[in-house]
Design a protein around this motif. Structure first.
Motif, PDB file in Angstrom:
ATOM      1  N   LEU A 224       0.791  -1.258   0.026  1.00 20.46           N
ATOM      2  CA  LEU A 224       0.110   0.060  -0.096  1.00 20.46           C
ATOM      3  C   LEU A 224       0.755   1.269  -0.125  1.00 20.46           C
ATOM      4  O   LEU A 224       2.081   1.140   0.009  1.00 20.46           O
ATOM      5  CB  LEU A 224      -0.964   0.153   1.272  1.00 20.46           C
ATOM      6  CG  LEU A 224      -1.934  -1.226   1.096  1.00 20.46           C
ATOM      7  CD1 LEU A 224      -2.487  -1.282   2.595  1.00 20.46           C
ATOM      8  CD2 LEU A 224      -3.143  -0.993   0.339  1.00 20.46           C
ATOM      9  N   HIS A 225       0.429   2.416  -0.358  1.00 19.58           N
ATOM     10  CA  HIS A 225       1.036   3.518  -0.252  1.00 19.58           C
ATOM     11  C   HIS A 225       0.104   4.648   0.688  1.00 19.58           C
ATOM     12  O   HIS A 225      -0.760   4.927   0.275  1.00 19.58           O
ATOM     13  CB  HIS A 225       0.998   4.365  -1.630  1.00 19.58           C
ATOM     14  CG  HIS A 225       1.751   5.747  -1.611  1.00 19.58           C
ATOM     15  ND1 HIS A 225       1.960   6.161  -2.951  1.00 19.58           N
ATOM     16  CD2 HIS A 225       2.092   6.564  -0.843  1.00 19.58           C
ATOM     17  CE1 HIS A 225       2.526   7.482  -2.722  1.00 19.58           C
ATOM     18  NE2 HIS A 225       2.668   7.478  -1.332  1.00 19.58           N
ATOM     19  N   VAL A 226       0.542   4.629   2.095  1.00 17.67           N
ATOM     20  CA  VAL A 226      -0.067   5.475   3.192  1.00 17.67           C
ATOM     21  C   VAL A 226       1.036   6.235   3.357  1.00 17.67           C
ATOM     22  O   VAL A 226       2.194   5.946   3.804  1.00 17.67           O
ATOM     23  CB  VAL A 226      -0.521   4.549   3.966  1.00 17.67           C
ATOM     24  CG1 VAL A 226      -1.064   5.408   5.303  1.00 17.67           C
ATOM     25  CG2 VAL A 226      -1.552   3.527   3.529  1.00 17.67           C
ATOM     26  N   ASN A 227       0.712   7.711   3.443  1.00 14.96           N
ATOM     27  CA  ASN A 227       1.847   8.507   3.822  1.00 14.96           C
ATOM     28  C   ASN A 227       1.636   9.089   5.166  1.00 14.96           C
ATOM     29  O   ASN A 227       2.451   9.919   5.956  1.00 14.96           O
ATOM     30  CB  ASN A 227       2.089   9.940   3.155  1.00 14.96           C
ATOM     31  CG  ASN A 227       2.538   9.406   1.495  1.00 14.96           C
ATOM     32  OD1 ASN A 227       3.258   8.601   1.530  1.00 14.96           O
ATOM     33  ND2 ASN A 227       1.958   9.931   0.553  1.00 14.96           N
ATOM     34  N   LEU A 250       0.847  -7.777   3.743  1.00 14.23           N
ATOM     35  CA  LEU A 250       0.630  -6.231   3.672  1.00 14.23           C
ATOM     36  C   LEU A 250       1.738  -5.585   4.106  1.00 14.23           C
ATOM     37  O   LEU A 250       2.246  -5.753   5.055  1.00 14.23           O
ATOM     38  CB  LEU A 250      -0.494  -5.885   4.444  1.00 14.23           C
ATOM     39  CG  LEU A 250      -2.017  -6.780   4.417  1.00 14.23           C
ATOM     40  CD1 LEU A 250      -3.041  -6.383   5.149  1.00 14.23           C
ATOM     41  CD2 LEU A 250      -2.320  -6.449   2.759  1.00 14.23           C
ATOM     42  N   LEU A 251       2.153  -4.592   3.099  1.00 11.22           N
ATOM     43  CA  LEU A 251       3.170  -3.752   3.451  1.00 11.22           C
ATOM     44  C   LEU A 251       2.892  -2.516   3.078  1.00 11.22           C
ATOM     45  O   LEU A 251       1.985  -2.102   2.364  1.00 11.22           O
ATOM     46  CB  LEU A 251       4.755  -4.361   2.657  1.00 11.22           C
ATOM     47  CG  LEU A 251       5.137  -5.803   2.623  1.00 11.22           C
ATOM     48  CD1 LEU A 251       6.211  -6.081   1.656  1.00 11.22           C
ATOM     49  CD2 LEU A 251       5.542  -5.910   4.110  1.00 11.22           C
ATOM     50  N   ASN A 252       3.812  -1.321   3.690  1.00 15.48           N
ATOM     51  CA  ASN A 252       3.517  -0.119   3.258  1.00 15.48           C
ATOM     52  C   ASN A 252       4.694   0.740   2.659  1.00 15.48           C
ATOM     53  O   ASN A 252       5.857   0.343   3.150  1.00 15.48           O
ATOM     54  CB  ASN A 252       2.822   0.882   4.427  1.00 15.48           C
ATOM     55  CG  ASN A 252       2.508   2.238   3.930  1.00 15.48           C
ATOM     56  OD1 ASN A 252       1.772   2.313   3.235  1.00 15.48           O
ATOM     57  ND2 ASN A 252       3.335   3.202   4.400  1.00 15.48           N
ATOM     58  N   GLN A 253       4.724   1.399   1.726  1.00 14.42           N
ATOM     59  CA  GLN A 253       5.685   2.360   1.303  1.00 14.42           C
ATOM     60  C   GLN A 253       5.334   3.588   1.330  1.00 14.42           C
ATOM     61  O   GLN A 253       4.113   4.004   0.888  1.00 14.42           O
ATOM     62  CB  GLN A 253       6.460   1.916   0.046  1.00 14.42           C
ATOM     63  CG  GLN A 253       5.568   1.694  -1.149  1.00 14.42           C
ATOM     64  CD  GLN A 253       6.264   1.318  -2.352  1.00 14.42           C
ATOM     65  OE1 GLN A 253       7.490   1.283  -2.070  1.00 14.42           O
ATOM     66  NE2 GLN A 253       5.453   0.923  -3.503  1.00 14.42           N
ATOM     67  N   ALA A 254       5.903   4.622   1.944  1.00 16.67           N
ATOM     68  CA  ALA A 254       5.205   6.104   2.013  1.00 16.67           C
ATOM     69  C   ALA A 254       6.547   6.797   1.502  1.00 16.67           C
ATOM     70  O   ALA A 254       7.671   6.526   1.320  1.00 16.67           O
ATOM     71  CB  ALA A 254       5.446   6.541   3.677  1.00 16.67           C
ATOM     72  N   VAL A 255       6.353   8.050   1.201  1.00 19.84           N
ATOM     73  CA  VAL A 255       7.289   8.910   0.684  1.00 19.84           C
ATOM     74  C   VAL A 255       7.061  10.355   1.525  1.00 19.84           C
ATOM     75  O   VAL A 255       6.301  10.671   2.280  1.00 19.84           O
ATOM     76  CB  VAL A 255       6.736   9.625  -0.580  1.00 19.84           C
ATOM     77  CG1 VAL A 255       7.906  10.773  -1.212  1.00 19.84           C
ATOM     78  CG2 VAL A 255       6.470   8.573  -1.867  1.00 19.84           C
ATOM     79  N   PHE A 275       1.156  -0.537  12.001  1.00 12.98           N
ATOM     80  CA  PHE A 275       1.335  -1.824  12.735  1.00 12.98           C
ATOM     81  C   PHE A 275       0.192  -2.316  13.145  1.00 12.98           C
ATOM     82  O   PHE A 275      -0.292  -3.449  13.340  1.00 12.98           O
ATOM     83  CB  PHE A 275       2.309  -1.683  13.309  1.00 12.98           C
ATOM     84  CG  PHE A 275       2.910  -2.998  14.150  1.00 12.98           C
ATOM     85  CD1 PHE A 275       3.782  -3.786  13.436  1.00 12.98           C
ATOM     86  CD2 PHE A 275       2.548  -3.433  15.540  1.00 12.98           C
ATOM     87  CE1 PHE A 275       4.146  -5.179  13.721  1.00 12.98           C
ATOM     88  CE2 PHE A 275       2.913  -4.648  16.004  1.00 12.98           C
ATOM     89  CZ  PHE A 275       3.800  -5.642  15.175  1.00 12.98           C
ATOM     90  N   ASP A 276      -0.697  -1.434  14.003  1.00 13.39           N
ATOM     91  CA  ASP A 276      -2.121  -1.716  14.456  1.00 13.39           C
ATOM     92  C   ASP A 276      -3.048  -2.258  13.626  1.00 13.39           C
ATOM     93  O   ASP A 276      -3.734  -3.165  13.885  1.00 13.39           O
ATOM     94  CB  ASP A 276      -2.567  -0.374  15.337  1.00 13.39           C
ATOM     95  CG  ASP A 276      -1.872  -0.062  16.380  1.00 13.39           C
ATOM     96  OD1 ASP A 276      -1.124  -0.913  17.048  1.00 13.39           O
ATOM     97  OD2 ASP A 276      -2.229   1.205  16.895  1.00 13.39           O
ATOM     98  N   ALA A 277      -2.916  -1.931  12.213  1.00 14.66           N
ATOM     99  CA  ALA A 277      -3.851  -2.488  11.184  1.00 14.66           C
ATOM    100  C   ALA A 277      -3.187  -3.615  10.417  1.00 14.66           C
ATOM    101  O   ALA A 277      -3.785  -4.064   9.600  1.00 14.66           O
ATOM    102  CB  ALA A 277      -3.945  -1.392  10.043  1.00 14.66           C
ATOM    103  N   GLY A 278      -2.013  -4.134  11.114  1.00 14.61           N
ATOM    104  CA  GLY A 278      -1.569  -5.357  10.289  1.00 14.61           C
ATOM    105  C   GLY A 278      -0.763  -5.279   9.163  1.00 14.61           C
ATOM    106  O   GLY A 278      -0.346  -6.181   8.345  1.00 14.61           O
ATOM    107  N   ILE A 279      -0.111  -3.862   9.034  1.00 15.90           N
ATOM    108  CA  ILE A 279       0.569  -3.583   7.730  1.00 15.90           C
ATOM    109  C   ILE A 279       2.055  -3.161   8.348  1.00 15.90           C
ATOM    110  O   ILE A 279       2.214  -2.549   9.172  1.00 15.90           O
ATOM    111  CB  ILE A 279       0.115  -2.198   7.178  1.00 15.90           C
ATOM    112  CG1 ILE A 279      -1.466  -2.495   6.784  1.00 15.90           C
ATOM    113  CG2 ILE A 279       0.849  -1.888   5.976  1.00 15.90           C
ATOM    114  CD1 ILE A 279      -1.930  -1.378   6.594  1.00 15.90           C
TER     115      ILE A 279
END
Length: 350
Positions: A224-227, A250-255, A275-279
């Motif tokens: 996902l892309h969550v900033n 589930l992973l996240n990358q932000a800018v 992390f609370d959301a399992g990501i």
């Protein structure tokens, strides 16, 4: 987990395409919805000529009304600073425009990226592909067949990444068919989807998507892309939980963006919320120096100082890797976090 509407005793899912069609495309309308004065906004609104505006209403509802500096709003609202062209900010910061095959990028040894669809559900103003020639890289059936042959011939490739634009702009029948054919190649082990669409429109993770992605024989990863922590809505978290239960990683990358998430407080809040959301927080990217986005840039000195503070506050498994991408390089480049004494003193505790 999909949002259900009761109609004549028949349960039907909310149609994500219809929701997307109702997106804000006019910045004045978005500001009016957010109850923000637009008196001096004409010069900023002109920036949408450089890059069109699109903001789903779900994402707009997550913004604070009356706040011109809301961190979600800043990511999507046209700004007159986009007309500036400082040195070093170019149309193709990652040297992607000249690709070996239409719709296929093979920058990394063991994985390839397929540009499934050129469009996005939201047009982020800092997008490093805002000038990408998507019309020259769309995948036809013939080209996809050629790419399958390429994958079969290159046994060092074990992972395929669906990207774009946003791959989830495609129909599930199309995505399912692509994934099924890729799964038939013996040495391909993983399917990864890079997407921001569920963040701005959670309805996209409907039963049709779940039916094919959650049951694919490949190892499945969604990046996902969550900033900002405010982007993690309750509806998104609920739908992601269903994927998590089906074994999807589930992973996240932000800018890292100036004015949006460039403090230790905003970064730690984001990591906690993910992390609370399992990501799992995966990457924090420095800004790719694309023309039109210089006002979002955070210097490496500031980035190193910020990350030094985040590392102090949070366990290592919750801290994303700070990376930069350099055009032509075979992988992401980790940013050296070692600080000079004068940089250590400048850590932002805001």
């Amino acid at each position: 987990m999909a949002q259900i509407i009761q109609k004549n005793s028949i349960s039907v899912e909310k149609n994500w395409q219809k929701e997307l069609a109702m997106s804000f495309t006019d910045p004045i309308s978005l500001l009016d919805y957010l109850q923000i004065d637009n008196t001096d906004f004409a010069a900023d609104a002109e920036a949408r000529r450089l890059f069109p505006m699109r903001v789903p209403r779900h994402f707009a509802r997550l913004m604070e009304k009356g706040n011109r500096h809301d961190p979600l709003l800043l990511q999507v609202l046209p700004d007159r600073q986009e007309f500036l062209t400082p040195p070093g900010f170019v149309l193709d910061p990652l040297s992607e425009h000249d690709t070996a095959g239409r719709g296929l990028l093979h920058k990394y040894n063991s994985r390839v990226l397929m540009i499934v669809r050129g469009g996005c559900a939201v047009n982020c103003r800092y997008c490093f592909r805002r000038h990408f020639p998507y019309s020259d890289n769309s995948l036809s059936k013939q080209e996809f067949a050629a790419h399958l042959n390429y994958l079969e011939a290159n046994t060092n490739i074990n992972e395929v990444i669906f990207s774009g634009g946003d791959p989830l702009m495609a129909k599930d029948s199309h995505l399912s068919d692509m994934a099924q054919q890729i799964a038939g190649i013996e040495h391909i082990k993983r399917l990864r989807i890079h997407t921001r669409l569920p963040v701005v429109l959670p309805e996209r993770l409907d039963s049709a998507f779940f039916d094919w992605f959650a049951t694919s024989p490949l190892q499945r990863i969604m990046v996902l892309h969550v900033n900002h922590a405010n982007e993690l809505s309750a509806e998104l978290i609920k739908r992601l939980a269903r994927l998590k239960q089906a074994g999807v990683t589930l992973l996240n990358q932000a800018v890292l963006l100036r004015g949006v998430n460039d403090t230790a407080d905003t970064q730690t809040a984001l990591n906690e919320a993910l992390f609370d959301a399992g990501i799992m927080p995966y990457y924090l990217h420095t800004l790719d120096k694309v023309q039109g986005a210089a006002h979002f840039d955070v210097s490496l000195k500031e980035a190193r100082a910020l990350m030094a503070e985040v590392i102090k506050r949070q366990p290592g498994f919750m801290v994303p890797k700070l990376v930069t991408e350099i055009g032509g390089q075979p992988g992401k480049t980790p940013v050296d976090l070692r600080l000079h004494p004068q940089e250590q003193r400048s850590v932002n505790h805001a």
